[in-house]
Design an enzyme around this catalytic site. Sequence first.
Site: not given
Length: 380
Positions: A44, A140, A172, A228, A270, A317, A319
Amino acid sequence: MPVMTEIPGRLDRPTAHIDLGAVTHNVQVVAQHAPTAEVMAVLKADAYGHGALPVARAALAGGATELGVTTVDEALALRDAGITVPILSWLSTSGYERAIAADVRLGVSSPRQLAEVVAAARSVGRPAVVHVKVDTGLNRNGVAPHEWAATRDALVEAERAGTVELQGVFTHLAHGDEPEHPFLDVQREALAAAAADARAHGLRPTRVHAANSAAALTRPDLHFDLVRPGIAIYGGIPVPGRDFGLRQVMTFAAPVILVKPLAAGDGVSYGHTWIAPRDTVVGLIPAGYADGVWRPLSGRFEVAIGGRRFPQVGRVCMDQFVIDLGPDGGGVTEGDTAVLFGDAPGADRASDWGELLGTIDYEVLTAVRGRVAREYTGER
Ligand SMILES: *Cc1c(COP(=O)(O)O)cnc(C)c1O
């Protein structure tokens, strides 16, 4: 000697190196711990951020016989790429026709959902292969206890009508990563009771399953017919404090693209949250929170360059972030590779970031995204 991921000498962007040999190895480790069960590799969320298709192939090479995903779209992407082994999708609320037509097995959690799957099977003209998910206490998804009898009766009727084949009964775990937790016994008994009740009513499930990675590695009484594993396949830490010989799959690295001197008193990034306490040399890494380098890590982690660790300074930051190379520059030059986490000398693990962030390696791994290149080593 641990096997280290081969990081090419020079990177031109942040890169997640995915070691497919480690995937194969990790599946073998799980299979050795669960010798009487089939292994369903959980893929997943694009294989926890590692790339579903190459991981699928590497997991099958390691002995997995089935694949598990959340959504029908994830399953169909694997089918479209030529993967023919059984695939179970357990949390879609639509796309049932396409799933049934592509031989994707469907997890079912309520009588209403079952009715929709039955309608889809009718319209496609072939039976849906269903695994009924039983809520044994996670609260759930899964069939709640008060709806079990109605769901079971509807399954019996659908099998008679030829619209459904009930292949699996599963659940689960709430405390999978705590192998001694008494609730594991409660859930085991509830799942076994549901499977027995299904059989007593003429259903013939061949796959009863409950175990995630942690239970697959530590609780044979929860293996049933199939396990699993997810995080174990990716070389994460399924049970804190336990080492199963799993190998990290993702190594997150980026180039040092700029090296420059700073004077004592210069502020970095910053808000100038870091002020150079002495004359020093800093390096710039072009990866930031948009790439999975979490801003709350600002000033709290270290990268590894050539086996040496250097502290990150100032704010992370979107990037980019800055590292302090020390007054002598640490021998680092522009173009060197900084390892953020993964299988490299001196590097953090994803779980180290998880601890710093108050989360788990699952979230750290799945957060590496967007512009980050993926490079694969090993069989594809
Ligand atoms: C994610 C998931 C798994 C795998 O769990 P890990 O802890 O990563 O091994 C297994 N089963 C279901 C239903 C899941 O959602």
